[in-house]
Design a protein around this motif. Structure first.
Motif, PDB file in Angstrom:
ATOM      1  N   PHE A 278       0.832  -1.206   0.000  1.00 40.91           N
ATOM      2  CA  PHE A 278       0.000   0.000   0.000  1.00 40.91           C
ATOM      3  C   PHE A 278       0.866   1.256   0.000  1.00 40.91           C
ATOM      4  O   PHE A 278       0.643   2.181  -0.796  1.00 40.91           O
ATOM      5  N   PHE A 279       1.870   1.285   0.877  1.00 40.79           N
ATOM      6  CA  PHE A 279       2.705   2.477   0.967  1.00 40.79           C
ATOM      7  C   PHE A 279       3.659   2.594  -0.226  1.00 40.79           C
ATOM      8  O   PHE A 279       4.062   3.707  -0.588  1.00 40.79           O
ATOM      9  N   ALA A 280       4.025   1.466  -0.826  1.00 44.84           N
ATOM     10  CA  ALA A 280       4.803   1.525  -2.064  1.00 44.84           C
ATOM     11  C   ALA A 280       3.985   2.214  -3.153  1.00 44.84           C
ATOM     12  O   ALA A 280       4.481   3.095  -3.873  1.00 44.84           O
ATOM     13  N   GLY A 281       2.715   1.814  -3.263  1.00 46.48           N
ATOM     14  CA  GLY A 281       1.829   2.447  -4.235  1.00 46.48           C
ATOM     15  C   GLY A 281       1.586   3.910  -3.927  1.00 46.48           C
ATOM     16  O   GLY A 281       1.568   4.759  -4.837  1.00 46.48           O
ATOM     17  N   ALA A 282       1.415   4.225  -2.646  1.00 47.65           N
ATOM     18  CA  ALA A 282       1.185   5.618  -2.259  1.00 47.65           C
ATOM     19  C   ALA A 282       2.398   6.478  -2.598  1.00 47.65           C
ATOM     20  O   ALA A 282       2.256   7.616  -3.074  1.00 47.65           O
ATOM     21  N   THR A 283       3.602   5.943  -2.367  1.00 46.39           N
ATOM     22  CA  THR A 283       4.832   6.664  -2.707  1.00 46.39           C
ATOM     23  C   THR A 283       4.895   6.946  -4.198  1.00 46.39           C
ATOM     24  O   THR A 283       5.172   8.075  -4.634  1.00 46.39           O
ATOM     25  N   GLN A 284       4.623   5.926  -4.995  1.00 41.11           N
ATOM     26  CA  GLN A 284       4.650   6.084  -6.449  1.00 41.11           C
ATOM     27  C   GLN A 284       3.599   7.084  -6.922  1.00 41.11           C
ATOM     28  O   GLN A 284       3.878   7.943  -7.771  1.00 41.11           O
ATOM     29  N   PHE A 285       2.410   6.986  -6.363  1.00 39.61           N
ATOM     30  CA  PHE A 285       1.316   7.881  -6.762  1.00 39.61           C
ATOM     31  C   PHE A 285       1.663   9.331  -6.430  1.00 39.61           C
ATOM     32  O   PHE A 285       1.479  10.226  -7.264  1.00 39.61           O
ATOM     33  N   LEU A 286       2.152   9.571  -5.228  1.00 40.83           N
ATOM     34  CA  LEU A 286       2.452  10.938  -4.808  1.00 40.83           C
ATOM     35  C   LEU A 286       3.590  11.540  -5.629  1.00 40.83           C
ATOM     36  O   LEU A 286       3.553  12.733  -5.968  1.00 40.83           O
ATOM     37  N   LEU A 287       4.597  10.734  -5.938  1.00 35.83           N
ATOM     38  CA  LEU A 287       5.695  11.237  -6.768  1.00 35.83           C
ATOM     39  C   LEU A 287       5.181  11.677  -8.139  1.00 35.83           C
ATOM     40  O   LEU A 287       5.602  12.708  -8.668  1.00 35.83           O
ATOM     41  N   GLY A 288       4.265  10.892  -8.700  1.00 34.78           N
ATOM     42  CA  GLY A 288       3.713  11.248  -9.995  1.00 34.78           C
ATOM     43  C   GLY A 288       2.742  12.408  -9.926  1.00 34.78           C
ATOM     44  O   GLY A 288       2.780  13.316 -10.760  1.00 34.78           O
ATOM     45  N   PHE A 289       1.884  12.412  -8.919  1.00 41.60           N
ATOM     46  CA  PHE A 289       0.861  13.452  -8.785  1.00 41.60           C
ATOM     47  C   PHE A 289       1.491  14.823  -8.577  1.00 41.60           C
ATOM     48  O   PHE A 289       1.044  15.822  -9.149  1.00 41.60           O
ATOM     49  N   PHE A 290       2.548  14.868  -7.751  1.00 39.77           N
ATOM     50  CA  PHE A 290       3.231  16.138  -7.487  1.00 39.77           C
ATOM     51  C   PHE A 290       4.402  16.371  -8.435  1.00 39.77           C
ATOM     52  O   PHE A 290       5.216  17.268  -8.206  1.00 39.77           O
ATOM     53  N   ARG A 291       4.486  15.525  -9.481  1.00 37.03           N
ATOM     54  CA  ARG A 291       5.479  15.684 -10.542  1.00 37.03           C
ATOM     55  C   ARG A 291       6.898  15.736 -10.002  1.00 37.03           C
ATOM     56  O   ARG A 291       7.711  16.599 -10.352  1.00 37.03           O
TER      57      ARG A 291
ATOM     58  N   ALA B  88      10.852  -0.252  -1.441  1.00 34.46           N
ATOM     59  CA  ALA B  88      10.409  -1.159  -2.501  1.00 34.46           C
ATOM     60  C   ALA B  88       9.727  -0.397  -3.636  1.00 34.46           C
ATOM     61  O   ALA B  88       9.912  -0.714  -4.822  1.00 34.46           O
ATOM     62  N   GLY B  89       8.939   0.611  -3.285  1.00 31.44           N
ATOM     63  CA  GLY B  89       8.240   1.396  -4.290  1.00 31.44           C
ATOM     64  C   GLY B  89       9.195   2.161  -5.196  1.00 31.44           C
ATOM     65  O   GLY B  89       8.982   2.238  -6.409  1.00 31.44           O
ATOM     66  N   MET B  90      10.252   2.723  -4.620  1.00 33.02           N
ATOM     67  CA  MET B  90      11.221   3.468  -5.419  1.00 33.02           C
ATOM     68  C   MET B  90      11.974   2.558  -6.378  1.00 33.02           C
ATOM     69  O   MET B  90      12.201   2.892  -7.545  1.00 33.02           O
ATOM     70  N   VAL B  91      12.384   1.381  -5.880  1.00 36.88           N
ATOM     71  CA  VAL B  91      13.099   0.427  -6.741  1.00 36.88           C
ATOM     72  C   VAL B  91      12.190  -0.059  -7.868  1.00 36.88           C
ATOM     73  O   VAL B  91      12.591  -0.113  -9.041  1.00 36.88           O
TER      74      VAL B  91
ATOM     75  N   ASN C  34       5.467  10.994 -15.284  1.00 36.96           N
ATOM     76  CA  ASN C  34       4.625  11.276 -14.117  1.00 36.96           C
ATOM     77  C   ASN C  34       3.302  10.519 -14.181  1.00 36.96           C
ATOM     78  O   ASN C  34       2.809  10.026 -13.166  1.00 36.96           O
ATOM     79  N   LYS C  35       2.711  10.418 -15.386  1.00 36.15           N
ATOM     80  CA  LYS C  35       1.483   9.630 -15.527  1.00 36.15           C
ATOM     81  C   LYS C  35       1.750   8.158 -15.228  1.00 36.15           C
ATOM     82  O   LYS C  35       0.909   7.470 -14.636  1.00 36.15           O
ATOM     83  N   GLU C  36       2.925   7.679 -15.652  1.00 37.84           N
ATOM     84  CA  GLU C  36       3.289   6.295 -15.381  1.00 37.84           C
ATOM     85  C   GLU C  36       3.362   6.037 -13.872  1.00 37.84           C
ATOM     86  O   GLU C  36       2.914   5.003 -13.381  1.00 37.84           O
ATOM     87  N   MET C  37       3.906   6.986 -13.148  1.00 31.41           N
ATOM     88  CA  MET C  37       4.013   6.832 -11.697  1.00 31.41           C
ATOM     89  C   MET C  37       2.641   6.798 -11.037  1.00 31.41           C
ATOM     90  O   MET C  37       2.411   6.009 -10.111  1.00 31.41           O
TER      91      MET C  37
END
Length: 604
Positions: A171-184, A297-300, A323-326
């Motif tokens: 869950f937190f791996a996904g949240a990390t990826q989503f936030l990185l993409g959402f905030f570019r 794990a999310g970053m890797v 960013n959309k991919e993230m």
């Protein structure tokens, strides 16, 4: 006639010089400067361009399509494209099913969770992802990393709590990826250099392969550590009593393997993914542990997926919005964590097979998901009789390609510091742990950036014969120095982090030149020309460093001359009044202009 030409050239140069030093572009307000800097940092690709001059309904549709690209390319999808996607989907499904079961073992979880992770996440990605070629599912490196980090917190034998922490980390791996993409903030993953990734992947390949010795040799008691010393100690201490020779022969010979193997996969539960939202830790100490593991794990996983996506996008010549991919990858892992999946991402081996099998769109991921669904509902009981030795063989064969020795050789040839980062990551993973190897890779990559920023290159310039072009005398040995003049080029912006070094470096070059001239009884240096064309920016500390350099030169009766400062630098030189201190007659458009103007003024 020659005198007239020379005089005309001199007048033209003076006119150009006056225009250069006096002309200034209209100054922007602080707000406009900040806005420009912000846009270049976070919106350099101008993602809102398609929305300009559109009606509200059209803007709404474009917004929905931006979140779900399938609505855009789906309208252009043709039946003729489905053949390629169907073949590719069936091909990667045949590859992913045994891999998913094997990779689940790396993560120390039951095999059905590997299959779950190739069912839901690919469907979500097909809706939101923009890559046509990437194949989604569990991968060896992330599975190993997740398993290593999870077992440090909870014993895998405590299945229920271990699985809960795995879902929390996902869950937190996904949240990390989503936030990185959402905030570019996708540029953050670029801090993990290509060289570091090559070394990390190679080290992970060795580590993963070594851990499969447990399955290949039939060893029951095996170390939980991943470093090579612990693994080999565990292997050799079991050589007399722990090795199962039947399993060894089975792993080598497929026929014998089918007939006599004793160690088989545990029962795989039939049916689709059960919900797991209520099993995720949103409070307590395990939430923080899941957060820590999930971020790593999310970053890797993100680094691997984006690298794969960009590679195939370049091969097929289409644009991939990082960013959309993230956002897509993050959403699929968030949804996956709520449906009994662990961290999924793009797979190198699967994506390559998907590409070579002729995929056209993300429909190949949907086909793969359908096959996995069929497997979960109908075929899973048959996998009960799959020997562990063959799963170990599958894992080893899948990760062999991660050891890219050709890339390592190329890195050595191009950049020795990059090779150091590569080897640091490799040996860190092999001899210490996966997470330590990753940390070493990031640390060396940061060290390289800091070294380049704080210790920029400088060069002494000379004139190329029969031209007015001035170049690095080390790169062009035929370039000659100008008597009485030292020309130095600074190859970086001048900031607080490097300003003192640049000043000291220029003075060292001046001292070396003066000592050499004194030994050869040649005329002393009268002018120091600093070539500023590579200097893209300068801050207050940089201005102070130039002021200190100017004062040091005054004491030695040497005049400071500046050549070709960019508009940003020139504006700041005028704003700080340093341009007046040096004198407008000491700021030139080119080095050649400076030398031709100053040469007649030099003392004999």
């Amino acid at each position: 006639m020659r005198q007239l030409l020379a005089r005309g050239l001199h007048v033209a140069m003076q006119t150009t010089h006056r225009m250069f030093t006096k002309w200034s572009a209209p100054k922007q307000s602080l707000f406009k400067e900040l806005k420009f800097t912000f846009n270049e940092a976070f919106f350099h690709d101008d993602p809102l361009r398609p929305f300009k001059d559109q009606s509200k309904s059209r803007k709404l549709m474009l917004g929905i399509q931006a979140v779900f690209p399938i609505l855009e390319w789906g309208r252009r999808y043709k039946l003729s494209m489905f053949k390629g996607d169907l073949i590719a989907g069936l091909t990667i499904a045949s590859l992913c099913i045994p891999q998913d079961i094997a990779y689940a073992k790396l993560a120390n979880i039951d095999p059905q969770f590997g299959l779950y992770s190739s069912f839901v996440p690919p469907l979500v990605y097909a809706l939101m992802g923009s890559s046509r070629d990437i194949a989604i599912g569990p991968v060896a490196v992330v599975s190993l990393l997740l398993g290593s980090l999870l077992q440090e917190e909870i014993d895998p034998k405590n299945k229920y709590e271990y699985q809960r922490l795995a879902f929390t980390a996902t869950f937190f791996a996904g949240a990390t990826q989503f936030l990185l993409g959402f905030f570019r903030l996708g540029f953050l993953i670029d801090f993990l250099s290509h060289a570091a990734i090559v070394g990390f992947m190679a080290g992970a390949a060795i580590t993963i392969s070594l851990q499969q010795l447990k399955g290949l040799l039939g060893i029951k008691k095996f170390t939980k550590k991943s470093d090579i010393v612990s693994v080999m100690r565990s292997v050799w201490t079991n050589v007399n009593h722990g090795w199962n020779w039947q399993t060894i022969m089975i792993g080598v010979t497929f026929l014998v393997f089918l007939l006599v193997t004793k160690y088989i996969v545990n029962h795989i539960e039939r049916g689709i993914n059960p919900p797991s939202l209520n099993e995720i830790h949103f409070t307590g100490s395990y939430m923080m542990k899941g957060l820590k593991i999930g971020v790593v794990a999310g970053m890797v996983a993100l680094t691997e997926a984006v690298a794969i996506g960009r590679t195939f996008a370049a091969m097929k010549d289409y644009h991939l919005d990082g960013n959309k991919e993230m956002v897509a990858l993050g959403t699929m892992n968030i949804v996956g964590s709520m449906t009994s999946c662990y961290v999924a991402t793009g797979s190198f081996s699967r994506s390559a097979v998907n590409y070579m099998a002729g995929c056209n769109t993300a429909v190949s991921n949907i086909v793969m998901s359908c096959v996995v669904l069929l497997t979960l509902e109908v075929i899973t009981p048959l996998f009960k009789y799959t020997p562990s030795a063959i799963l170990a063989s599958i894992i080893i064969s899948a990760v062999v390609g991660l050891f890219d020795y050709e890339a390592m050789i190329l890195i050595w040839k191009i950049d020795k510091f990059d090779f150091l980062a590569c080897m640091g990551a490799f040996f860190g993973v092999v001899f210490i742990s996966v997470e330590m190897g990753l940390l070493i890779a990031v640390a060396i990559s940061f060290a390289k950036i800091l070294l380049q920023v704080t210790r920029p290159r400088t060069a002494v310039l000379g004139r190329i014969p029969r031209t007015t072009v001035y170049r690095n005398i080390q790169q062009y040995p035929e370039a000659t120095k100008v008597p009485g003049v030292l020309i130095v080029r600074v190859d970086s912006a001048i900031y607080f982090s490097n300003s003192n070094y640049i000043r000291e470096r220029i003075l060292r070059l001046l001292n070396d030149e003066e000592e050499q001239l004194k030994e050869n009884s040649q005329p002393r240096i009268q002018y120091l020309i600093v070539e500023l064309s590579p200097v893209t920016d300068i801050d207050t500390s940089g201005i102070h460093a130039l002021e200190d350099l100017y004062k040091s030169l005054q004491k030695r009766d040497i005049k400071l001359v500046l050549a070709n400062p960019g508009q940003v630098v020139l504006d700041k030189l005028h704003a700080s009044d340093f341009a007046n201190t040096v004198g407008d007659d000491k700021i030139f458009l080119t080095v050649g202009d400076a030398v031709m103007t100053l040469a007649p003024k030099m003392e004999p």
